[in-house]
Design an enzyme around this catalytic site. Structure first.
Site, mmCIF file in Angstrom:
data_model
loop_
_atom_site.group_PDB
_atom_site.id
_atom_site.type_symbol
_atom_site.label_atom_id
_atom_site.label_comp_id
_atom_site.label_asym_id
_atom_site.label_seq_id
_atom_site.Cartn_x
_atom_site.Cartn_y
_atom_site.Cartn_z
ATOM 1 N N GLU A 13 9.985 2.666 10.743
ATOM 2 C CA GLU A 13 10.416 3.214 10.232
ATOM 3 C C GLU A 13 10.248 4.469 10.353
ATOM 4 O OE1 GLU A 13 13.617 2.947 10.066
ATOM 5 O OE2 GLU A 13 14.089 0.852 9.488
ATOM 6 N N GLU A 20 8.655 16.878 15.429
ATOM 7 C CA GLU A 20 8.849 16.260 14.770
ATOM 8 C C GLU A 20 7.761 17.328 13.599
ATOM 9 O OE1 GLU A 20 7.838 12.945 11.612
ATOM 10 O OE2 GLU A 20 10.103 13.105 11.122
ATOM 11 N N GLY A 52 2.809 4.595 13.624
ATOM 12 C CA GLY A 52 3.774 3.305 13.735
ATOM 13 C C GLY A 52 3.410 2.854 14.897
ATOM 14 N N CYS A 108 13.386 12.052 5.820
ATOM 15 C CA CYS A 108 13.306 11.495 7.879
ATOM 16 C C CYS A 108 14.305 11.920 8.095
ATOM 17 C CB CYS A 108 13.220 10.148 7.312
ATOM 18 S SG CYS A 108 14.134 9.277 6.610
ATOM 19 N N GLY A 145 6.326 5.925 8.051
ATOM 20 C CA GLY A 145 5.942 6.465 8.345
ATOM 21 C C GLY A 145 6.043 7.487 10.182
ATOM 22 N N LYS A 161 0.701 -1.084 -0.157
ATOM 23 C CA LYS A 161 0.353 0.089 -0.201
ATOM 24 C C LYS A 161 1.346 0.952 -0.042
ATOM 25 C CE LYS A 161 -2.048 2.923 2.811
ATOM 26 N NZ LYS A 161 -2.387 4.514 2.334
HETATM 27 P P1 NAP Z 1 2.061 8.788 7.673
HETATM 28 O O1 NAP Z 1 0.391 9.238 7.675
HETATM 29 O O2 NAP Z 1 2.077 7.792 8.556
HETATM 30 O O3 NAP Z 1 1.476 7.704 6.314
HETATM 31 C C1 NAP Z 1 2.840 6.900 5.838
HETATM 32 C C2 NAP Z 1 2.147 5.803 5.756
HETATM 33 O O4 NAP Z 1 1.575 4.887 6.006
HETATM 34 C C3 NAP Z 1 0.816 5.695 4.324
HETATM 35 O O5 NAP Z 1 0.828 4.537 2.635
HETATM 36 C C4 NAP Z 1 -0.235 6.753 4.948
HETATM 37 O O6 NAP Z 1 -1.297 6.032 4.976
HETATM 38 C C5 NAP Z 1 0.221 4.688 6.232
HETATM 39 N N1 NAP Z 1 -1.093 5.238 8.139
HETATM 40 C C6 NAP Z 1 -1.249 5.922 8.199
HETATM 41 N N2 NAP Z 1 -1.781 5.681 9.281
HETATM 42 C C7 NAP Z 1 -2.375 4.079 9.319
HETATM 43 C C8 NAP Z 1 -2.671 3.347 10.063
HETATM 44 N N3 NAP Z 1 -3.068 3.599 11.087
HETATM 45 N N4 NAP Z 1 -2.590 1.475 9.564
HETATM 46 C C9 NAP Z 1 -2.474 1.703 8.401
HETATM 47 N N5 NAP Z 1 -1.888 2.692 7.452
HETATM 48 C C10 NAP Z 1 -1.615 3.154 7.918
HETATM 49 O O7 NAP Z 1 3.917 8.867 7.065
HETATM 50 P P2 NAP Z 1 4.056 10.456 5.957
HETATM 51 O O8 NAP Z 1 3.349 11.551 6.203
HETATM 52 O O9 NAP Z 1 3.238 9.632 4.536
HETATM 53 O O10 NAP Z 1 5.192 10.384 5.737
HETATM 54 C C11 NAP Z 1 6.043 10.860 6.620
HETATM 55 C C12 NAP Z 1 6.254 10.295 8.118
HETATM 56 O O11 NAP Z 1 7.051 8.910 7.368
HETATM 57 C C13 NAP Z 1 7.187 10.929 8.665
HETATM 58 O O12 NAP Z 1 7.187 10.627 9.762
HETATM 59 C C14 NAP Z 1 9.338 10.861 8.172
HETATM 60 O O13 NAP Z 1 10.193 10.681 9.879
HETATM 61 C C15 NAP Z 1 9.152 9.269 8.212
HETATM 62 N N6 NAP Z 1 9.615 8.545 7.243
HETATM 63 C C16 NAP Z 1 10.912 8.090 7.853
HETATM 64 C C17 NAP Z 1 11.811 7.168 7.512
HETATM 65 C C18 NAP Z 1 12.167 6.113 8.109
HETATM 66 O O14 NAP Z 1 13.432 6.103 7.438
HETATM 67 N N7 NAP Z 1 12.690 6.569 9.713
HETATM 68 C C19 NAP Z 1 11.772 7.438 6.115
HETATM 69 C C20 NAP Z 1 10.776 8.363 5.563
HETATM 70 C C21 NAP Z 1 9.952 8.602 5.887
HETATM 71 P P3 NAP Z 1 -2.160 7.290 3.405
HETATM 72 O O15 NAP Z 1 -1.729 7.950 2.745
HETATM 73 O O16 NAP Z 1 -3.290 6.911 2.532
HETATM 74 O O17 NAP Z 1 -2.690 8.607 4.432
#
Ligand code: NAP
Length: 502
Positions: free
Chosen positions: A259, A393, A242, A293, A237, A184
């Protein structure tokens, strides 16, 4: 844009799910749109999946697992190499797609495609390693060893900030290890995901091995986490998502690799090469509009060089050219969408209310073409450690600069956050650099380089709330997607009893 769309999207008029080797519309008949954050233009309509679509995808993945597991790993590697070669052939158009859908500048868009190529080439070689242990036995005529086996059907859930590279990391490692996948992508970047899945399909992946369902976190994401046949979830994410995924998956006793977020510090000591440090801060803080990130979100500057650092940093930040990310002379593009923009502006407001000193930027850009997209000025605050903007963040082009008196204070401030992904120190003192490598509580530390710029053949991941100990990329990538089986082979021809016959 029409001519740049992935083949499948052009043919079907929308981004569809990919299930059992075929592009399919959603059971829900609902859709959502993906937009260009620089212009507000709708790029494509996209199928909004539901639980039934996830069920179909998981069934296809479960059905194809036995054959894929038996397919020799070096041959799986050949498919990944073919995928890497197709990515290379389409690097320019895919780079543009990343830029149009996510908003990073074109050099970074193409750089992201290169990262996907690098990783697939690297992990394809794992097909000829997948190394286990062979060791002695306490009994005669007996051999002991371990072999790596795939976990089964795995779920991969990815964010928007690296819409090609993060999926390539997860899918490449899962597939080479012999798993089948339900994927997904982020709802902000489904086009890039479709393009990547098309490439795997074209590279010769058998039907059912890789399945993709697009749609919202609360339907598709949640169904992936809850679906019984999906044995492991690999998630990148935000920390809140997470946490939710981890606790839901715990009820099913699933393996989960997380992550998550970060608050990366960059330390400038009094003996640093100041020009080099400022270059690093600019790239780390404002590259990808601060939406990596590993982005630098806090700079901790020794008081003896504070004035010099700030002077150079302000001058250079004010000269950043913000605009159309497809224009090669532009330094910084938009943030990725309205919600992201609102979050960044909210944090700027919080910083002001908390009493941080805004010394650069701080506003949404609205004039002319800016008004169509989601552009925020590169923003710098002078702040005392402890304010929310120095600990939470933000994930945008907002930097906090904190004055520190010595190395010990710098490390204490650097470590006093909940996250621990990347850190950096600029110093010419080799002893101090080694101490920092030991003292900084992050999964990655750079010396005399910005907090961004990881290479794919090394493990990537963080400590504290940045994750749960998993690492992607490098030699560690394969551990996330394999089980270790221990094997005992007794060729003595008689019953031998370990521990008892001693
Ligand atoms: P996000 O809102 O947490 O979403 C990430 C993915 O998870 C999306 O596909 C989202 O779907 C899905 N998702 C969200 N909540 C979920 C849940 N409760 N159950 C199942 N799936 C769920 O994060 P983002 O805004 O896309 O990305 C930014 C974040 O990613 C930042 O916090 C960044 O630090 C982190 N990140 C971390 C790393 C690392 O390696 N540590 C690398 C890259 C990014 P939808 O898009 O449909 O909402």
């Amino acid at each position: 844009m029409e001519e740049d769309l992935p083949k499948g999207v052009k043919e079907m008029g929308e981004c569809q799910h990919f299930i059992d080797g075929k592009w399919r519309s959603s059971s829900s008949r609902e859709s959502f749109e993906t937009i260009n954050p620089a212009t507000g233009e709708v790029l494509a309509s996209c199928a909004a999946g539901n639980e039934q679509d996830v069920l179909k995808a998981a069934s296809a993945a479960a059905k194809s697992f036995a054959d894929w597991k038996r397919f020799p790993a070096p041959k799986r590697g050949e498919i990944l190499l073919k995928a890497a070669s197709l990515l290379r052939q389409r690097k320019k158009s895919l780079g543009e797609m990343v830029t149009k859908e996510m908003g990073k500048v074109i050099a970074e868009g193409e750089g992201e495609v290169q990262e996907a190529i690098d990783f697939l080439e690297y992990i394809a070689g794992e097909g000829r390693r997948m190394i286990g242990e062979t060791t002695t036995s306490e009994l005669p005529s007996k051999k002991c060893m371990t072999v790596r086996q795939p976990v089964g059907v795995v779920g991969c859930i990815t964010p928007w900030n690296f819409p090609l590279a993060v999926p390539s990391w997860k899918l490449g490692a899962a597939l080479i290890a012999g798993n089948t996948v339900v994927f997904k992508p982020s709802s902000l970047t489904p086009l890039c995901a479709v393009a990547l899945v098309e490439i795997f399909q074209e590279a010769g992946l058998p039907p059912g091995v890789l399945n993709m369902v697009t749609g919202s976190a609360q339907t598709v994401g949640r169904a992936i986490v809850e679906e019984e046949r999906i044995r492991a979830v690999s998630f990148t994410g935000g920390v809140e998502a997470g946490r939710e995924i981890y606790s839901r998956a715990a009820q099913k006793l699933k393996r989960v690799a997380l992550e998550l977020g970060s608050k990366n510090p960059l330390i400038v000591m009094e003996d640093a090469d100041i020009g080099l440090a400022v270059e690093g801060i600019l790239f780390g803080a404002f590259g990808t509009s601060g939406q990596r990130c590993t982005a630098t979100s806090r700079v901790l500057v020794h008081e003896k060089v504070y004035a010099e650092v700030m002077d150079q940093l302000l001058r250079r930040t004010r000269a950043i050219n913000v605009g159309d990310p497809l224009n090669p002379s532009v330094d910084m593009g938009p943030v990725c969408g309205r919600e992201q923009e609102m979050k960044v502006l909210r944090y700027i407001d919080i910083g002001l209310k908390e009493g941080a000193r805004l010394i650069c930027g701080g506003k949404k850009l609205t004039e002319g073409d800016y008004g169509r997209g989601f552009f925020v000025e590169p923003t710098i605050f002078e702040a005392n450690h402890g304010l929310r903007i120095t600990k939470e963040e933000i994930f945008g082009p907002v930097l906090s600069v904190i004055r520190v008196g010595n190395y010990e204070e710098a490390v204490a401030v650097a470590n006093d956050v909940d996250f621990g992904l990347s850190s950096s120190i600029y110093t010419r003192d080799i002893n101090r650099a080694w101490r920092a490598i030991e003292d900084l509580e992050t999964g990655i530390t750079y010396v005399n380089a910005p907090t961004i710029g990881a290479e794919v053949h090394l493990p990537f991941g963080g400590v504290k709330n940045t994750g749960n100990g998993a690492r992607e990329a490098g030699s560690a990538a394969i551990a996330e997607f394999t089980e270790i089986k221990t094997v005992f082979i007794d060729y003595s021809g008689k019953l031998q009893k370990a521990q008892i016959e001693r």
